[in-house]
Scaffold this motif. Structure first.
Motif, PDB file in Angstrom:
ATOM      1  N   LYS A 160       1.094 125.711 -26.860  1.00  0.00           N
ATOM      2  CA  LYS A 160       0.269 124.545 -26.751  1.00  0.00           C
ATOM      3  C   LYS A 160      -1.065 124.648 -27.861  1.00  0.00           C
ATOM      4  O   LYS A 160      -1.871 123.903 -27.905  1.00  0.00           O
ATOM      5  CB  LYS A 160      -0.807 124.825 -25.625  1.00  0.00           C
ATOM      6  N   LEU A 161      -0.727 125.511 -28.912  1.00  0.00           N
ATOM      7  CA  LEU A 161      -1.533 125.164 -30.341  1.00  0.00           C
ATOM      8  C   LEU A 161      -0.651 125.341 -31.452  1.00  0.00           C
ATOM      9  O   LEU A 161       0.249 126.237 -31.466  1.00  0.00           O
ATOM     10  CB  LEU A 161      -2.299 126.709 -30.225  1.00  0.00           C
ATOM     11  N   GLY A 162      -0.977 124.512 -32.324  1.00  0.00           N
ATOM     12  CA  GLY A 162      -0.328 124.431 -33.416  1.00  0.00           C
ATOM     13  C   GLY A 162      -0.998 123.992 -34.644  1.00  0.00           C
ATOM     14  O   GLY A 162      -2.243 123.555 -34.685  1.00  0.00           O
ATOM     15  N   VAL A 163      -0.823 124.504 -35.814  1.00  0.00           N
ATOM     16  CA  VAL A 163      -1.417 124.449 -37.173  1.00  0.00           C
ATOM     17  C   VAL A 163      -0.469 123.856 -38.197  1.00  0.00           C
ATOM     18  O   VAL A 163       0.578 124.228 -38.478  1.00  0.00           O
ATOM     19  CB  VAL A 163      -2.066 126.118 -37.552  1.00  0.00           C
ATOM     20  N   LEU A 164      -1.160 123.136 -39.152  1.00  0.00           N
ATOM     21  CA  LEU A 164      -0.507 122.679 -40.484  1.00  0.00           C
ATOM     22  C   LEU A 164      -1.420 122.931 -41.657  1.00  0.00           C
ATOM     23  O   LEU A 164      -2.644 122.740 -41.359  1.00  0.00           O
ATOM     24  CB  LEU A 164      -0.372 121.334 -40.317  1.00  0.00           C
ATOM     25  N   VAL A 165      -0.905 123.552 -42.738  1.00  0.00           N
ATOM     26  CA  VAL A 165      -1.601 123.964 -43.773  1.00  0.00           C
ATOM     27  C   VAL A 165      -1.099 123.142 -44.969  1.00  0.00           C
ATOM     28  O   VAL A 165       0.136 123.561 -45.177  1.00  0.00           O
ATOM     29  CB  VAL A 165      -1.682 125.503 -43.957  1.00  0.00           C
ATOM     30  N   ALA A 166      -1.695 122.501 -45.797  1.00  0.00           N
ATOM     31  CA  ALA A 166      -1.349 121.736 -46.963  1.00  0.00           C
ATOM     32  C   ALA A 166      -1.918 122.559 -48.128  1.00  0.00           C
ATOM     33  O   ALA A 166      -3.112 122.784 -48.293  1.00  0.00           O
ATOM     34  CB  ALA A 166      -2.007 120.262 -46.852  1.00  0.00           C
ATOM     35  N   PHE A 167      -1.056 122.892 -49.163  1.00  0.00           N
ATOM     36  CA  PHE A 167      -1.102 123.565 -50.401  1.00  0.00           C
ATOM     37  C   PHE A 167      -0.712 122.856 -51.560  1.00  0.00           C
ATOM     38  O   PHE A 167       0.214 121.809 -51.537  1.00  0.00           O
ATOM     39  CB  PHE A 167      -0.447 124.888 -50.525  1.00  0.00           C
ATOM     40  N   GLU A 168      -1.642 122.602 -52.597  1.00  0.00           N
ATOM     41  CA  GLU A 168      -1.495 122.026 -53.768  1.00  0.00           C
ATOM     42  C   GLU A 168      -1.311 123.203 -54.862  1.00  0.00           C
ATOM     43  O   GLU A 168      -1.930 124.274 -54.826  1.00  0.00           O
ATOM     44  CB  GLU A 168      -2.350 120.765 -54.283  1.00  0.00           C
ATOM     45  N   GLY A 169      -0.679 122.501 -56.167  1.00  0.00           N
ATOM     46  CA  GLY A 169      -0.791 123.295 -57.413  1.00  0.00           C
ATOM     47  C   GLY A 169       0.291 124.587 -57.147  1.00  0.00           C
ATOM     48  O   GLY A 169       0.061 125.518 -57.587  1.00  0.00           O
ATOM     49  N   THR A 170       1.337 124.549 -56.373  1.00  0.00           N
ATOM     50  CA  THR A 170       2.332 125.394 -55.921  1.00  0.00           C
ATOM     51  C   THR A 170       3.154 125.621 -57.018  1.00  0.00           C
ATOM     52  O   THR A 170       3.826 126.801 -57.158  1.00  0.00           O
ATOM     53  CB  THR A 170       3.018 125.199 -54.677  1.00  0.00           C
ATOM     54  N   GLU A 171       3.379 124.993 -57.891  1.00  0.00           N
ATOM     55  CA  GLU A 171       4.367 124.825 -59.156  1.00  0.00           C
ATOM     56  C   GLU A 171       5.614 125.595 -58.742  1.00  0.00           C
ATOM     57  O   GLU A 171       6.271 126.526 -59.375  1.00  0.00           O
ATOM     58  CB  GLU A 171       3.731 125.809 -60.190  1.00  0.00           C
ATOM     59  N   GLY A 172       6.034 125.014 -57.569  1.00  0.00           N
ATOM     60  CA  GLY A 172       7.536 125.484 -57.104  1.00  0.00           C
ATOM     61  C   GLY A 172       7.687 126.826 -56.420  1.00  0.00           C
ATOM     62  O   GLY A 172       8.896 126.854 -55.660  1.00  0.00           O
ATOM     63  N   ALA A 173       6.589 127.523 -56.116  1.00  0.00           N
ATOM     64  CA  ALA A 173       6.647 128.750 -55.614  1.00  0.00           C
ATOM     65  C   ALA A 173       6.576 128.510 -53.850  1.00  0.00           C
ATOM     66  O   ALA A 173       6.336 127.467 -53.556  1.00  0.00           O
ATOM     67  CB  ALA A 173       5.295 129.387 -55.732  1.00  0.00           C
TER      68      ALA A 173
END
Length: 278
Positions: A160-173
């Motif tokens: 009943k609980l969900g999370v999304l996290v957005a990353f930038e600058g990952t350089e393919g990692a």
């Protein structure tokens, strides 16, 4: 006209409604299947209207992360009771809603509700139809669609609980591991914003007033109240903004420091936490 068991079963196969509801609808429609289907849909509308004010505190959160990990879509589909949340029809519709969201890359809940399904109904109409069959309020209570260099997700064990996290600058990692740790942190610690500057002004004003009232109740001089309240506000930032929180798994690190360890250019640009019933 006489309504046969074969007719009732045919309508049941077409709509998924109960046998008695199908028989009643066919009788009212004088054997016309199209009219009977419309009657059953109106029945769903009546149930939905009757239960519109009921709370929906059960259900399931579903998430899809694209193959390239650049897009994450979350749907929270809710109902009134736990037994309904376990019904196959309810769960199947939740999955259909998510699949529709992914296929159409819908930017909002309004757009998703208006999306047309293979049978010609919209998502909203399909939800109302199942409302009529199940007999309790059903609702899409959360919808998120985010894109970034990499999106990481987490669904809590209760579903009943969900999370999304957005990353930038990952350089393919690959940030899957650290991303999941941060998503679990968000699930557990409920940050109100990413950083200090992202906190809503109304929340800041409220916290300052609370700080002043607490200091006043402790007998502190009026001249000191603002300074004391500002000190309490800094503590609020530390406890309630993601980047300034202590990492649950290692209190010697803040989330900001954890992100810095993942890469010099890595940044969290946004996060979404959606919970049903709390």
């Amino acid at each position: 006209m006489a309504i046969t068991a074969q007719d009732v079963n045919k309508l049941r196969q077409l709509t998924g409604a109960g046998m008695m509801d199908c028989k009643k609808a066919l009788t009212e429609a004088e054997g016309d299947f199209d009219k009977a289907i419309e009657i059953l849909r109106k029945q769903g509308q009546k149930v939905a209207a009757k239960r519109a004010d009921n709370a929906v505190s059960e259900g399931l959160v579903l998430i899809n992360i694209s193959d390239d990990k650049r897009r994450g879509i979350l749907v929270a589909f809710a109902c009134e009771t736990e037994p309904v949340a376990k019904v196959a029809e309810f769960r199947d519709l939740g999955q259909l809603i998510l699949d529709t969201a992914v296929a159409g890359n819908h930017s909002s809940l309004e757009s998703l509700n208006a999306a047309q399904l293979a049978d010609g109904q919209t998502v909203a109409e399909k939800v109302i139809e199942l409302t009529g069959k199940i007999g309790e309020k059903l609702e899409i209570v959360g919808y998120e669609n985010i894109e970034a260099d990499q999106v990481v997700s987490y669904i809590h064990s209760n579903g009943k609980l969900g999370v999304l996290v957005a990353f930038e600058g990952t350089e393919g990692a690959d940030l899957s591991e650290v991303g999941k740790d941060i998503a679990m942190q968000i699930a557990a610690m409920r940050p109100v914003a990413l950083d200090k500057d992202d906190v809503d002004a109304a929340i800041i004003e409220r916290e300052i007033e609370i700080g002043k009232e607490q200091a006043r109740a402790e007998g502190k001089p009026e001249a000191m109240l603002e300074r004391i309240a500002q000190g309490k506000l800094q503590k609020f930032y530390k406890e309630n903004t993601l980047l300034n929180q202590e990492f649950v798994k290692d209190s010697s690190l803040t989330i900001r420091q954890l992100v810095e360890r993942a890469g010099k250019s890595v940044k969290i640009t946004t996060f979404k936490r959606v919970s049903i019933g709390s």
